[in-house]
Enzyme design. Sequence first.
Site, PDB file in Angstrom:
ATOM      1  N   GLU A  45      -5.999  -8.714   0.080  1.00  0.00           N
ATOM      2  CA  GLU A  45      -6.704  -8.548   1.356  1.00  0.00           C
ATOM      3  C   GLU A  45      -8.167  -8.245   1.076  1.00  0.00           C
ATOM      4  O   GLU A  45      -8.484  -7.475   0.171  1.00  0.00           O
ATOM      5  CB  GLU A  45      -6.151  -7.381   2.192  1.00  0.00           C
ATOM      6  CG  GLU A  45      -4.775  -7.550   2.754  1.00  0.00           C
ATOM      7  CD  GLU A  45      -4.348  -6.327   3.568  1.00  0.00           C
ATOM      8  OE1 GLU A  45      -5.210  -5.472   3.888  1.00  0.00           O
ATOM      9  OE2 GLU A  45      -3.151  -6.222   3.878  1.00  0.00           O
ATOM     10  N   GLU A  89       0.804  -1.222   0.000  1.00  0.00           N
ATOM     11  CA  GLU A  89       0.000   0.000   0.000  1.00  0.00           C
ATOM     12  C   GLU A  89       0.839   1.276   0.000  1.00  0.00           C
ATOM     13  O   GLU A  89       0.479   2.271   0.628  1.00  0.00           O
ATOM     14  CB  GLU A  89      -0.985   0.003   1.176  1.00  0.00           C
ATOM     15  CG  GLU A  89      -2.028  -1.099   1.090  1.00  0.00           C
ATOM     16  CD  GLU A  89      -3.102  -0.997   2.165  1.00  0.00           C
ATOM     17  OE1 GLU A  89      -2.916  -0.227   3.125  1.00  0.00           O
ATOM     18  OE2 GLU A  89      -4.131  -1.692   2.043  1.00  0.00           O
TER      19      GLU A  89
END
Length: 370
Positions: A272, A127
């Site tokens: 995720e 991220e």
Amino acid sequence: MASFFARTRRFSLVSLFLLELFTINLIPTTDAQIGICYGMMGNNLPPANEVIALYKANNIKRMRLYDPNQPALNALRDSGIELILGIPNSDLQTLATNQDSARQWVQRNVLNFYPSVKIKYIAVGNEVSPVGGSSWLAQYVLPATQNVYQAIRAQGLHDQIKVTTAIDMTLIGNSFPPSKGSFRSDVRSYLDPFIGYLVYAGAPLLVNVYPYFSHIGNPRDISLPYALFTSPGVMVQDGPNGYQNLFDAMLDSVHAALDNTGIGWVNVVVSESGWPSDGGSATSYDNARIYLDNLIRHVGKGTPRRPWATEAYLFAMFDENQKSPELEKHFGVFYPNKQKKYPFGFGGERRDGEIVEGDFNGTVSLKSDM
């Protein structure tokens, strides 16, 4: 390697369409495409060897490890569990600026374990965004990835182990309708060269996809049933594609964003996805159970844009009592005492909107630094 992006051809829309049709025949359409993220931010969690024994006891065949946790890697030997091996964001600068460091990292954390540990992907950072709090790290993601790739390639393992990174949905500028998905204009200079690398290396892009956060961020326009896979019918019609759940719409907006760059075809792995059972808006045991159960049984169908099985990893293995804010403590699929929180499984049938409980059968990922 310096010429990889120059060698990447720009695909016409027709080429992309034909390539996707061809790829449908290459990707296995199995129902065992689910993973579960296992975090270690708790003071009451079992040791890694017991957790991996828990995977095996539940027929869990995949894992994501966010850093090269040595006890976990040792426990994984000869387990048959496929692994996403992560490189923490804190290591990106060193690996980007020093090829020897990348070679040493690969020797220590890959070659010392492979093939007895079935490393499938290496995720270089998680991220990182050029417009977020990690913006200073963005300059290191591609060179770190290239250096690790070169170290893997030097061992002749580049076809077995794919080197990539994980992004989140904040890099998407437009997601509605899904076919018009595009990346933010202010991240294109970061992403386009990386996409070119992925095309060159034949590696997937890892994406963290959370309908939960999209719903609570805009509950007026994004209904809870749409986010939970329980809408009674199509909620979004996008040309020939109808969307009955938010997960598919979000994922296809990423597929479209990749295709619409014109750089080349890239597969997507959902690294995720989850729903908290407490601690925030729209959090409850039932909401989390319904979302996770439906996601597990849905990913084998793929999305309207890419109708083959999606490889996806649930977040997370355990409730973690040292995370914050409060809702971050309640994403677990198992309790810290190794008891299942939810009785969901593969192959269940929905009756009158209810989820039929079944035996758990999935894939796990280890998360120790997030």
